[in-house]
Design a protein around this motif. Structure first.
Motif, PDB file in Angstrom:
ATOM      1  N   ALA A  37      13.005  -2.153  35.988  1.00 23.81           N
ATOM      2  CA  ALA A  37      13.424  -0.811  35.589  1.00 23.81           C
ATOM      3  C   ALA A  37      14.653  -0.987  34.714  1.00 23.81           C
ATOM      4  O   ALA A  37      15.606  -1.667  35.096  1.00 23.81           O
ATOM      5  N   GLU A  38      14.613  -0.406  33.537  1.00 27.16           N
ATOM      6  CA  GLU A  38      15.692  -0.562  32.577  1.00 27.16           C
ATOM      7  C   GLU A  38      16.303   0.802  32.298  1.00 27.16           C
ATOM      8  O   GLU A  38      15.597   1.782  32.093  1.00 27.16           O
ATOM      9  N   GLN A  39      17.605   0.865  32.307  1.00 30.13           N
ATOM     10  CA  GLN A  39      18.345   2.083  31.984  1.00 30.13           C
ATOM     11  C   GLN A  39      19.233   1.724  30.804  1.00 30.13           C
ATOM     12  O   GLN A  39      20.193   0.972  30.949  1.00 30.13           O
ATOM     13  N   GLY A  40      18.870   2.253  29.625  1.00 30.88           N
ATOM     14  CA  GLY A  40      19.520   1.777  28.411  1.00 30.88           C
ATOM     15  C   GLY A  40      19.107   0.335  28.210  1.00 30.88           C
ATOM     16  O   GLY A  40      17.938   0.008  28.214  1.00 30.88           O
ATOM     17  N   LYS A  41      20.048  -0.543  28.091  1.00 32.55           N
ATOM     18  CA  LYS A  41      19.749  -1.981  27.954  1.00 32.55           C
ATOM     19  C   LYS A  41      19.991  -2.736  29.265  1.00 32.55           C
ATOM     20  O   LYS A  41      19.930  -3.955  29.313  1.00 32.55           O
ATOM     21  N   ARG A  42      20.279  -2.008  30.338  1.00 30.05           N
ATOM     22  CA  ARG A  42      20.645  -2.619  31.619  1.00 30.05           C
ATOM     23  C   ARG A  42      19.462  -2.607  32.584  1.00 30.05           C
ATOM     24  O   ARG A  42      18.829  -1.574  32.789  1.00 30.05           O
ATOM     25  N   ILE A  43      19.168  -3.746  33.200  1.00 31.60           N
ATOM     26  CA  ILE A  43      18.156  -3.820  34.250  1.00 31.60           C
ATOM     27  C   ILE A  43      18.795  -3.266  35.526  1.00 31.60           C
ATOM     28  O   ILE A  43      19.823  -3.770  35.981  1.00 31.60           O
ATOM     29  N   VAL A  44      18.177  -2.229  36.101  1.00 31.48           N
ATOM     30  CA  VAL A  44      18.738  -1.595  37.296  1.00 31.48           C
ATOM     31  C   VAL A  44      17.875  -1.809  38.536  1.00 31.48           C
ATOM     32  O   VAL A  44      18.234  -1.377  39.628  1.00 31.48           O
ATOM     33  N   GLY A  45      16.740  -2.464  38.360  1.00 32.67           N
ATOM     34  CA  GLY A  45      15.895  -2.764  39.502  1.00 32.67           C
ATOM     35  C   GLY A  45      14.699  -3.581  39.076  1.00 32.67           C
ATOM     36  O   GLY A  45      14.384  -3.666  37.886  1.00 32.67           O
ATOM     37  N   TYR A  46      14.052  -4.176  40.060  1.00 29.48           N
ATOM     38  CA  TYR A  46      12.825  -4.909  39.766  1.00 29.48           C
ATOM     39  C   TYR A  46      11.923  -4.895  40.988  1.00 29.48           C
ATOM     40  O   TYR A  46      12.359  -4.655  42.109  1.00 29.48           O
ATOM     41  N   ALA A  47      10.647  -5.134  40.733  1.00 27.55           N
ATOM     42  CA  ALA A  47       9.658  -5.225  41.807  1.00 27.55           C
ATOM     43  C   ALA A  47       8.632  -6.267  41.401  1.00 27.55           C
ATOM     44  O   ALA A  47       8.396  -6.488  40.216  1.00 27.55           O
ATOM     45  N   TYR A  48       8.055  -6.892  42.391  1.00 22.18           N
ATOM     46  CA  TYR A  48       6.983  -7.840  42.097  1.00 22.18           C
ATOM     47  C   TYR A  48       6.072  -7.968  43.300  1.00 22.18           C
ATOM     48  O   TYR A  48       6.392  -7.512  44.395  1.00 22.18           O
ATOM     49  N   ALA A  49       4.934  -8.583  43.069  1.00 23.34           N
ATOM     50  CA  ALA A  49       3.972  -8.847  44.126  1.00 23.34           C
ATOM     51  C   ALA A  49       3.505 -10.284  44.014  1.00 23.34           C
ATOM     52  O   ALA A  49       3.364 -10.817  42.917  1.00 23.34           O
ATOM     53  N   GLY A  50       3.284 -10.892  45.145  1.00 26.68           N
ATOM     54  CA  GLY A  50       2.774 -12.252  45.201  1.00 26.68           C
ATOM     55  C   GLY A  50       1.681 -12.332  46.250  1.00 26.68           C
ATOM     56  O   GLY A  50       1.413 -11.366  46.965  1.00 26.68           O
ATOM     57  N   PRO A  51       1.044 -13.478  46.361  1.00 23.33           N
ATOM     58  CA  PRO A  51      -0.046 -13.613  47.316  1.00 23.33           C
ATOM     59  C   PRO A  51       0.407 -13.332  48.745  1.00 23.33           C
ATOM     60  O   PRO A  51       1.517 -13.702  49.138  1.00 23.33           O
ATOM     61  N   PHE A  52      -0.469 -12.718  49.500  1.00 20.80           N
ATOM     62  CA  PHE A  52      -0.208 -12.487  50.923  1.00 20.80           C
ATOM     63  C   PHE A  52      -0.386 -13.791  51.692  1.00 20.80           C
ATOM     64  O   PHE A  52       0.427 -14.155  52.513  1.00 20.80           O
ATOM     65  N   LYS A  53      -1.450 -14.486  51.423  1.00 20.25           N
ATOM     66  CA  LYS A  53      -1.753 -15.790  52.005  1.00 20.25           C
ATOM     67  C   LYS A  53      -2.405 -16.633  50.916  1.00 20.25           C
ATOM     68  O   LYS A  53      -2.945 -16.106  49.956  1.00 20.25           O
ATOM     69  N   GLN A  54      -2.412 -17.936  51.081  1.00 22.12           N
ATOM     70  CA  GLN A  54      -2.950 -18.829  50.059  1.00 22.12           C
ATOM     71  C   GLN A  54      -4.469 -18.972  50.095  1.00 22.12           C
ATOM     72  O   GLN A  54      -5.053 -19.409  49.129  1.00 22.12           O
ATOM     73  N   ARG A  55      -5.112 -18.603  51.170  1.00 17.29           N
ATOM     74  CA  ARG A  55      -6.565 -18.746  51.252  1.00 17.29           C
ATOM     75  C   ARG A  55      -7.262 -17.688  50.411  1.00 17.29           C
ATOM     76  O   ARG A  55      -6.829 -16.540  50.322  1.00 17.29           O
ATOM     77  N   VAL A  56      -8.393 -18.075  49.824  1.00 19.60           N
ATOM     78  CA  VAL A  56      -9.138 -17.214  48.898  1.00 19.60           C
ATOM     79  C   VAL A  56      -9.539 -15.890  49.547  1.00 19.60           C
ATOM     80  O   VAL A  56      -9.527 -14.849  48.894  1.00 19.60           O
ATOM     81  N   SER A  57      -9.865 -15.895  50.823  1.00 20.57           N
ATOM     82  CA  SER A  57     -10.317 -14.657  51.468  1.00 20.57           C
ATOM     83  C   SER A  57      -9.239 -13.579  51.513  1.00 20.57           C
ATOM     84  O   SER A  57      -9.535 -12.416  51.759  1.00 20.57           O
TER      85      SER A  57
END
Length: 167
Positions: A37-57
């Motif tokens: 999230a950017e406000q002007g030129k300043r980053i004011v927050g971020y979010a991301y997602a990654g794997p829950f578990k490494q197995r394909v299922s």
């Protein structure tokens, strides 16, 4: 070749860490969408997602994270980040969002119930708790898991589409 030195990360390391991490975000299934999230030129927050578990299922489930600059709390930035993240995850074929959250037994000066409350407002429900599993500042904290289903559950879902979709 120079000797390898292991040390704690410092603020000055952020740009180099980002450069190392970027290919994993952009080209692997290790990290799903990573947004800011950017406000002007300043980053004011971020979010991301990654794997829950490494197995394909488990490919159709992910663990999510959101952080907002403390000076910007209460402005809807976290909500906006999670809404955008959810749309991108749906576009990739993700079905479930999970969040692992530090949770105090009693609120203190280091940890309050702000994150669990925030996640509840975003539609997450508590689904698990680990007791006394984190120690910081000489105190033991619990960790809770919260979940949010974001799509239906067909018997044979198409594979998850990795990358950073724009929605």
């Amino acid at each position: 070749m120079d000797m390898i030195k292991i040390r704690g990360a410092a603020l000055d390391d952020a740009a180099q860490i980002r450069a190392i991490y970027a290919p994993y975000v952009e080209k692997t299934a290790i990290t799903f969408p990573y947004i800011v999230a950017e406000q002007g030129k300043r980053i004011v927050g971020y979010a991301y997602a990654g794997p829950f578990k490494q197995r394909v299922s488990y490919d159709w489930s992910c663990e999510t994270t959101v952080y907002v600059d403390r000076s910007c709390h209460g402005q809807g930035i976290g909500r906006a980040l999670y809404e955008e993240l959810e749309e991108r995850l749906k576009a990739q074929g993700i079905r479930n969002m999970y969040a692992c959250i530090a949770c105090p037994k009693v609120e203190d000066e280091y940890l309050d119930l702000g994150s669990p409350r925030f996640h509840e407002k975003q539609g997450f429900t508590r689904c698990g708790e680990f007791h006394n599993c984190a120690n910081k500042f000489g105190r033991w904290y619990n960790m809770i898991w919260m979940e949010k289903p974001i799509a239906d559950y067909p018997p044979d879902p198409p594979p998850v589409r990795f990358g950073i979709p724009e929605v």
